[in-house]
Scaffold this active site. Structure first.
Site, PDB file in Angstrom:
ATOM      1  N   HIS A 294      48.375  35.443  45.253  1.00  0.00           N
ATOM      2  CA  HIS A 294      47.161  35.428  44.412  1.00  0.00           C
ATOM      3  C   HIS A 294      46.005  35.927  45.262  1.00  0.00           C
ATOM      4  O   HIS A 294      45.325  35.154  45.930  1.00  0.00           O
ATOM      5  CB  HIS A 294      46.911  33.997  43.901  1.00  0.00           C
ATOM      6  CG  HIS A 294      45.783  33.881  42.924  1.00  0.00           C
ATOM      7  ND1 HIS A 294      45.739  32.871  41.981  1.00  0.00           N
ATOM      8  CD2 HIS A 294      44.658  34.602  42.744  1.00  0.00           C
ATOM      9  CE1 HIS A 294      44.617  32.996  41.275  1.00  0.00           C
ATOM     10  NE2 HIS A 294      43.945  34.034  41.725  1.00  0.00           N
TER      11      HIS A 294
ATOM     12  N   HIS B  18      42.947  39.028  44.988  1.00  0.00           N
ATOM     13  CA  HIS B  18      42.279  40.153  44.329  1.00  0.00           C
ATOM     14  C   HIS B  18      41.767  41.087  45.406  1.00  0.00           C
ATOM     15  O   HIS B  18      40.935  40.692  46.220  1.00  0.00           O
ATOM     16  CB  HIS B  18      41.118  39.650  43.474  1.00  0.00           C
ATOM     17  CG  HIS B  18      41.535  38.703  42.397  1.00  0.00           C
ATOM     18  ND1 HIS B  18      41.878  39.121  41.132  1.00  0.00           N
ATOM     19  CD2 HIS B  18      41.699  37.350  42.404  1.00  0.00           C
ATOM     20  CE1 HIS B  18      42.219  38.076  40.402  1.00  0.00           C
ATOM     21  NE2 HIS B  18      42.122  36.986  41.150  1.00  0.00           N
TER      22      HIS B  18
ATOM     23  N   HIS C 260      45.916  34.172  34.865  1.00  0.00           N
ATOM     24  CA  HIS C 260      45.023  33.102  35.299  1.00  0.00           C
ATOM     25  C   HIS C 260      44.869  32.125  34.130  1.00  0.00           C
ATOM     26  O   HIS C 260      44.524  32.549  33.013  1.00  0.00           O
ATOM     27  CB  HIS C 260      43.642  33.653  35.649  1.00  0.00           C
ATOM     28  CG  HIS C 260      43.586  34.385  36.952  1.00  0.00           C
ATOM     29  ND1 HIS C 260      44.458  35.391  37.272  1.00  0.00           N
ATOM     30  CD2 HIS C 260      42.729  34.257  38.009  1.00  0.00           C
ATOM     31  CE1 HIS C 260      44.138  35.863  38.490  1.00  0.00           C
ATOM     32  NE2 HIS C 260      43.103  35.186  38.949  1.00  0.00           N
TER      33      HIS C 260
ATOM     34  N   GLU D  83      42.030  27.084  35.325  1.00  0.00           N
ATOM     35  CA  GLU D  83      41.165  26.965  36.507  1.00  0.00           C
ATOM     36  C   GLU D  83      39.910  26.220  36.063  1.00  0.00           C
ATOM     37  O   GLU D  83      39.704  25.061  36.390  1.00  0.00           O
ATOM     38  CB  GLU D  83      40.817  28.341  37.062  1.00  0.00           C
ATOM     39  CG  GLU D  83      39.865  28.292  38.258  1.00  0.00           C
ATOM     40  CD  GLU D  83      39.328  29.662  38.650  1.00  0.00           C
ATOM     41  OE1 GLU D  83      38.738  29.743  39.740  1.00  0.00           O
ATOM     42  OE2 GLU D  83      39.469  30.631  37.882  1.00  0.00           O
TER      43      GLU D  83
ATOM     44  N   ASP E 159      39.854  35.331  46.428  1.00  0.00           N
ATOM     45  CA  ASP E 159      38.830  36.325  46.774  1.00  0.00           C
ATOM     46  C   ASP E 159      38.235  35.933  48.129  1.00  0.00           C
ATOM     47  O   ASP E 159      37.117  35.414  48.210  1.00  0.00           O
ATOM     48  CB  ASP E 159      37.729  36.351  45.708  1.00  0.00           C
ATOM     49  CG  ASP E 159      38.278  36.722  44.343  1.00  0.00           C
ATOM     50  OD1 ASP E 159      38.453  37.922  44.086  1.00  0.00           O
ATOM     51  OD2 ASP E 159      38.550  35.808  43.541  1.00  0.00           O
TER      52      ASP E 159
END
Length: 333
Positions: free
Chosen positions: A14, A16, A194, A197, A276
């Site tokens: 996971h 980005h 996703h 979250e 990220d």
């Protein structure tokens, strides 16, 4: 424990690639491409990394992505992440990219993909790192827009293993993209999304039952449904959990409140990822260190989290077994 974390070979599922854009590279590319960015200097950018929720992060994330224009830009972005992989002993990575973020600015799909792909190819040749590429649809945009992106991706099916769903979660449920995911599955793409979250666990049910995904990205809200927890345990559906991200975006106020240990203890197939990392204060090892310093995780837990990431990856069974042997060897040493 920190020595164990550093020593273990790891997979990341996971990540980005646009979210690995460090401020230094952002400024370098902004200057090269003559792009105006709303920050005076690197410190100014870092001060902006003080998020209150997912949307406040996404605003900066998309502003940063504006500096990415040429194939070389995407190569350099990806290569910088690969060097972090080398540092953190990440030997397999499955990276997300957001084509709509770039094609909307007039950057060709092929430009984006070819830069990423070449860097990953060089990573394999130079460091032996294996990788997969997953294309994400932006959920704040329409399903029609996602369909157009899927059409653009079809000539590059050999380079893209799967499709995902990211961006603003609340108000954009997985069911909004039911038809495009059905089409993507027919085209042979693996499916991830996703879910759970910021939005509640109903989004996880939709991702599983409406989209038919094989891996949930995040999924931490599953703890609020005993029925869903039981199902995730029985079916061993992977949850790619991102601790730093969850803290920075205020899903949890403190690492001590994070539920990854509870999910693991219940028997769920959870792994640790960095999401990220340029924006969320740390790459993969730092995510491990942060949870180990704040939760009662054992060495056995850390090894299990690492093995889960390989077992949940989209690589061949033979390569999985080879990587798991490397984990055992590192533990034995």
């Amino acid at each position: 424990m920190i020595e164990l974390i550093k020593k273990l070979p790891k997979a990341e599922l996971h990540l980005h690639i646009e979210g690995s854009l460090e401020p230094e590279l952002m400024f370098k590319l902004a200057k090269k491409n003559q792009i105006d960015i709303p920050y005076k200097d690197i410190d100014d950018v870092r001060r902006a990394y003080n998020f209150t929720n997912l949307q406040t992060f996404l605003d900066i994330y998309y502003a940063g992505a504006n500096v990415l224009i040429t194939k070389d830009d995407f190569y350099e972005l990806t290569w910088e992440y690969i060097l972090k992989c080398v540092e953190d002993n990440v030997i397999h990575t499955e990276i997300f990219f957001d084509p709509q973020t770039h094609t909307a600015r007039g950057v060709a799909f092929e430009t984006v993909l070819s830069g990423i792909k070449e860097a990953l190819s060089d990573a394999n040749a130079q460091f032996g790192i294996t990788s997969c590429i997953i294309m994400c649809f932006l959920r704040h945009l329409s399903q029609d827009d996602a369909f157009a992106t899927l059409e653009e991706a079809l000539p590059f099916k050999d380079d893209i293993i799967g499709v995902g769903l990211d961006s603003s979660e609340i108000g954009n449920p997985p069911s909004k993209f039911k038809d495009v995911f059905k089409k993507a599955k027919e085209e042979g793409f693996k499916l991830v999304a996703h879910a759970g979250e910021e939005a509640d666990f109903s989004y996880i049910y939709e991702a599983l039952d409406v989209l038919g995904i094989s891996r949930i990205d995040h999924g931490v809200q599953s703890i609020n449904s005993p029925e869903l927890m039981q199902r995730l345990k029985e079916e061993q559906i992977p949850l790619t959990v991102c601790p730093n991200s969850n803290i920075e975006l205020k899903v949890f106020d403190h690492y001590q409140e994070h539920n990854i240990k509870q999910l693991l203890d219940f028997g769920l197939n959870v792994s640790v990822n960095s999401d990220d990392p340029a924006y969320f204060k740390g790459y993969l090892n730092q995510n491990f260190i942060n949870i180990c310093e704040n939760l009662p995780l054992t060495e056995k837990d850390v090894i299990k989290l690492v093995k889960n990431s390989f077992n949940s990856s989209f690589i061949s069974e033979a390569l999985k077994q080879a990587y798991l042997k490397r984990v055992d060897l590192a533990v034995a040493q």
